[in-house]
Design an enzyme around this catalytic site. Structure first.
Site, PDB file in Angstrom:
ATOM      1  N   ASP A   1     -24.786  89.165   5.390  1.00 13.60           N
ATOM      2  CA  ASP A   1     -25.048  87.960   5.235  1.00 13.60           C
ATOM      3  C   ASP A   1     -24.905  87.259   5.887  1.00 13.60           C
ATOM      4  O   ASP A   1     -23.322  87.661   7.542  1.00 13.60           O
ATOM      5  CB  ASP A   1     -24.282  87.833   3.637  1.00 13.60           C
ATOM      6  CG  ASP A   1     -24.811  86.431   3.988  1.00 13.60           C
ATOM      7  OD1 ASP A   1     -25.872  85.858   3.379  1.00 13.60           O
ATOM      8  OD2 ASP A   1     -23.771  85.668   2.484  1.00 13.60           O
TER       9      ASP A   1
ATOM     10  N   ASP B   1     -23.834  83.260   6.406  1.00 14.59           N
ATOM     11  CA  ASP B   1     -22.647  82.195   6.095  1.00 14.59           C
ATOM     12  C   ASP B   1     -22.030  82.575   4.568  1.00 14.59           C
ATOM     13  O   ASP B   1     -22.027  83.582   4.028  1.00 14.59           O
ATOM     14  CB  ASP B   1     -23.186  81.045   5.287  1.00 14.59           C
ATOM     15  CG  ASP B   1     -24.302  80.618   6.136  1.00 14.59           C
ATOM     16  OD1 ASP B   1     -23.506  79.464   5.721  1.00 14.59           O
ATOM     17  OD2 ASP B   1     -25.667  81.001   6.048  1.00 14.59           O
TER      18      ASP B   1
END
Length: 407
Positions: A144, A146
């Site tokens: 991922d 953020d």
């Protein structure tokens, strides 16, 4: 009153992980029944460590049995499935006892007298066990963006310790991909800005064309794929070069109709909850971006309301977002709420198909593994590590690096 509400909120299904809660309950027994004796702290700590290790060893055996029965086609017959009915697939063994002892040497969980093993303790032990198990066969690591590689809404910093760790993976022949909800269409420059520190790190270390070709970015969950070129720039890969049959079956008309439903539902949430927010529409996503900080409960309400509206619109109110004609992801992004066409499950599967990496050789690292998070779906496609910030990602990759050095 507020404290009791928060306790009850955490007990709701979308805020729990049933396997971790099961393990937590098992570990509570020795903590309660075997209190510390002030006169023999060292002995008590070792005895507690052995008790905890024994429990993790027993759970390890339950997982082994579940995997065997899954291969036999009868996973619901396992003891673990009866104890944790929502349990999914384990693509590798999990050496939980060894992982506990490794973590305990640093965190001294067994020395605690007033705080029993927590959700986060168990999450970290599961992460360690997964890294130990997958390291020898690892072919692909997806991340991922953020709150996994960089702070929320920020760019990849030049001085991040993760730059060297990701470069180390690429040099070992391991494919690395960032699978993110950030959707900038086919605009490679926007992604390059977010990943500027990492790409400059590639150039500084003079990675070879073959090494950087193992680096991918997949934006909009699964919609916009890029690959790194020899000049350390990102190049868009057209859908026709990789899209699975499920992706190719979606028409733009169907996508826009589904986004119309999502947009209407988010607008209703703004009105109903009195939220000061803007609704943003993108080619394959729609989001609620607040002008002021919202509570976790408000964002969850928006995510769950959108999810139910989209399931109803596809005639499958009791299905999961992955199991409808047009899969989608409605998630609480921490500071906003988004609905994306497709999801990270499809994103990971696209990369697995391209690279030839099976589930047991693929690891996804992310921070959104509750059911309102957009990393949750990847559990159906590969092994996972659940982190909560970039510092934990650094810790996981440091452990992985140490194991790879030994092998």
């Amino acid at each position: 009153m507020t404290s009791q509400y928060r306790v009850n909120y955490h007990l709701r299904s979308h805020k729990r992980d049933n396997l971790i809660e099961f393990i937590k309950g098992m570990l509570l027994t020795p903590f309660v029944l075997h209190p510390h004796d002030e006169e023999s702290k060292a002995t008590q700590e070792q005895e507690n460590a052995n008790r905890y290790a024994g429990i993790f060893g027993s759970i390890e055996m339950l997982i082994d049995e579940h995997r065997e029965l899954l291969q036999a086609g009868i996973p619901t017959h396992s003891r673990l499935a009866k104890l944790v009915p929502s349990i999914g697939t384990f693509f590798t063994r999990l050496p939980l006892e060894a992982a506990f002892r490794h973590i305990n040497r640093t965190n001294r969980i067994s020395a605690r007298k007033h705080v029993p093993p927590s959700f986060n303790d168990i999450r970290r032990i599961l992460n360690m066990a997964q890294v130990m198990a997958i390291a020898p066969e690892l072919q692909l690591v997806t991340f991922d963006g953020d709150m996994t590689l960089y702070a929320d809404g920020q760019n990849f910093a030049d001085d991040s310790a993760l730059v060297a760790l990701l470069i180390g993976l690429l040099r070992r022949g391991i494919n690395v991909a960032i699978v993110t909800a950030a959707g900038y269409g086919t605009d490679a420059v926007r992604y390059e800005q977010r990943l500027s520190g990492l790409l400059r790190g590639f150039a500084k270390e003079e990675l070879t064309p073959a090494q950087v070709a193992r680096f991918y970015v997949l934006g909009g969950e699964c919609n916009f794929l890029f690959r790194c070129r020899a000049d350390y720039r990102l190049e868009f890969i057209d859908d026709a070069m990789y899209a699975s049959s499920s992706l190719r079956s979606w028409t733009d008309t169907q996508v826009q109709q589904l986004l119309d439903v999502a947009e209407a539902e988010l607008a209703d949430c703004v009105r109903r909850l009195g939220i000061n927010a803007q609704i943003l529409r993108k080619p394959r996503a729609v989001g609620l971006v607040p002008h002021e900080e919202l509570t976790r409960e408000q964002l969850d309400e928006c995510a769950l309301s959108s999810q139910m509206a989209l399931l109803r619109s596809q005639g499958a109110p009791k299905s999961e977002p992955c199991d409808v004609p047009i899969p989608f992801c409605a998630f609480n992004g921490g500071s906003d709420c988004w609905v994306d066409i497709g999801n990270k499950l499809i994103g990971v599967q696209i990369l697995q198909e391209m690279i030839g990496s099976p589930p047991q050789a693929t690891l996804h690292v992310g921070d959104q593994f509750l059911s309102t998070g957009n990393d949750f779906s990847t559990r159906a496609a590969c092994c996972t590590c659940w982190i909560i910030n970039p510092h934990e990602t650094q810790g996981i990759l440091t452990e992985l690096d140490a194991i790879l050095l030994q092998s």
